[in-house]
Write a protein that holds these residues in place. Structure first.
Motif, short mmCIF file in Angstrom:
data_model
loop_
_atom_site.label_atom_id
_atom_site.label_comp_id
_atom_site.label_asym_id
_atom_site.label_seq_id
_atom_site.Cartn_x
_atom_site.Cartn_y
_atom_site.Cartn_z
N GLN A 123 0.83 -1.26 0.07
CA GLN A 123 -0.03 0.03 -0.03
C GLN A 123 0.75 1.19 0.08
N GLN A 126 2.38 1.72 -3.27
CA GLN A 126 1.39 2.05 -4.42
C GLN A 126 0.97 3.47 -4.16
N SER A 127 1.00 4.00 -3.00
CA SER A 127 0.62 5.30 -2.62
C SER A 127 1.65 6.40 -2.98
N ASP A 130 1.44 6.54 -6.79
CA ASP A 130 0.25 7.50 -7.12
C ASP A 130 0.66 9.00 -7.12
N THR A 131 1.35 9.34 -5.72
CA THR A 131 1.80 10.62 -5.69
C THR A 131 2.54 11.13 -6.77
N GLN A 133 2.70 10.08 -9.86
CA GLN A 133 1.83 10.28 -11.04
C GLN A 133 1.27 11.42 -11.04
N ARG A 134 0.44 11.98 -9.73
CA ARG A 134 -0.19 13.14 -9.60
C ARG A 134 0.66 14.32 -9.98
#
Length: 173
Positions: A123, A126-127, A130-131, A133-134
Motif C-alpha cells: 500500500q 502504491q501510494s 500514485d503521488t 503520478q499526480r
C-alpha cells in the motif's frame, strides 16, 4: 520508503517482543519507537509520524482507541493495527469504524505479523507511485496552462472557438 513503526504497549515484555519480531520480520523497517501509554503514544506520534502503529487497547490513561482518534486528527495517513489480549467484538467493531487496518490477538506470532507488513508495504509503495503520478500530471498541466489561458483569452476576444469558453474555464478551474 521504509516503514517507521510506533509500538504502543504498556507491558514491557510485549513491547520488546513486538520490537524484536518486527526487526526480524522485515528489512523494510527503518525505525521503531515505543510508548507505554496512550498519552505518550500521541506525543510520540506527533513527533515521529509513523507509517504503522501497533496499538494495545487497554492502556493506562487514555485507551488505545482514544489514542488512535487523537492520532488520526494529527495525521490520518498512518495504518493502525490493534493488538489486544481481548477478543471482544465491540473493540473490533469500533476499530473498523475508525478505519483500523487489522486486529491481532495476543500472544502475537511473527507469522501473523508478516502478512500485515507485506500488505502495508504494498500500500505504501502504491501510494508513493500514485503521488508521483499526480505530481507529473500537475507539472504537465502547469506547463500547458499559459497556452490554455492565452487560447481562452483569444477565444473571448475573437468570439470564435470550437471549444466552449465554459469548458475551458472548467478545465482551468
Amino acid at each position: 520508503d521504509k516503514l517507521h513503526v510506533l509500538i504502543v504497549e504498556d507491558e514491557e515484555i510485549e513491547r520488546n517482543a513486538l520490537t524484536m519480531m518486527l526487526q526480524f520480520s522485515s528489512s523494510e523497517i527503518q525505525e521503531i519507537q515505543t510508548a507505554e501509554n496512550g498519552i505518550a503514544a500521541v506525543d510520540a506520534y506527533r513527533h515521529f509520524l509513523p507509517n504503522l502503529v501497533l496499538m494495545d487497547i487497554n492502556l493506562p490513561g487514555i485507551s488505545g482507541l482514544e489514542a488512535i482518534r487523537q492520532m488520526q486528527r494529527i495525521q490520518a495517513s498512518a495504518k493502525f493495527v490493534i493488538v489486544s489480549a481481548y477478543n471482544l467484538f465491540s473493540y473490533a467493531q469500533e476499530a473498523i469504524r475508525m478505519g483500523v487496518s487489522d486486529f491481532l490477538i495476543k500472544p502475537i506470532k511473527a507469522e501473523n505479523l508478516q502478512p500485515i507488513l507485506t500488505d502495508l508495504l504494498t500500500q505504501l509503495h502504491q501510494s508513493e507511485a500514485d503521488t508521483q503520478q499526480r505530481l507529473r500530471q500537475q507539472e504537465k498541466l502547469a506547463a500547458i496552462q499559459p497556452l490554455l489561458e492565452s487560447d481562452c483569452i483569444y477565444s473571448i476576444a475573437s468570439m470564435r472557438s470550437n471549444t466552449s469558453i465554459t469548458a475551458i474555464f472548467n478545465f482551468l478551474q
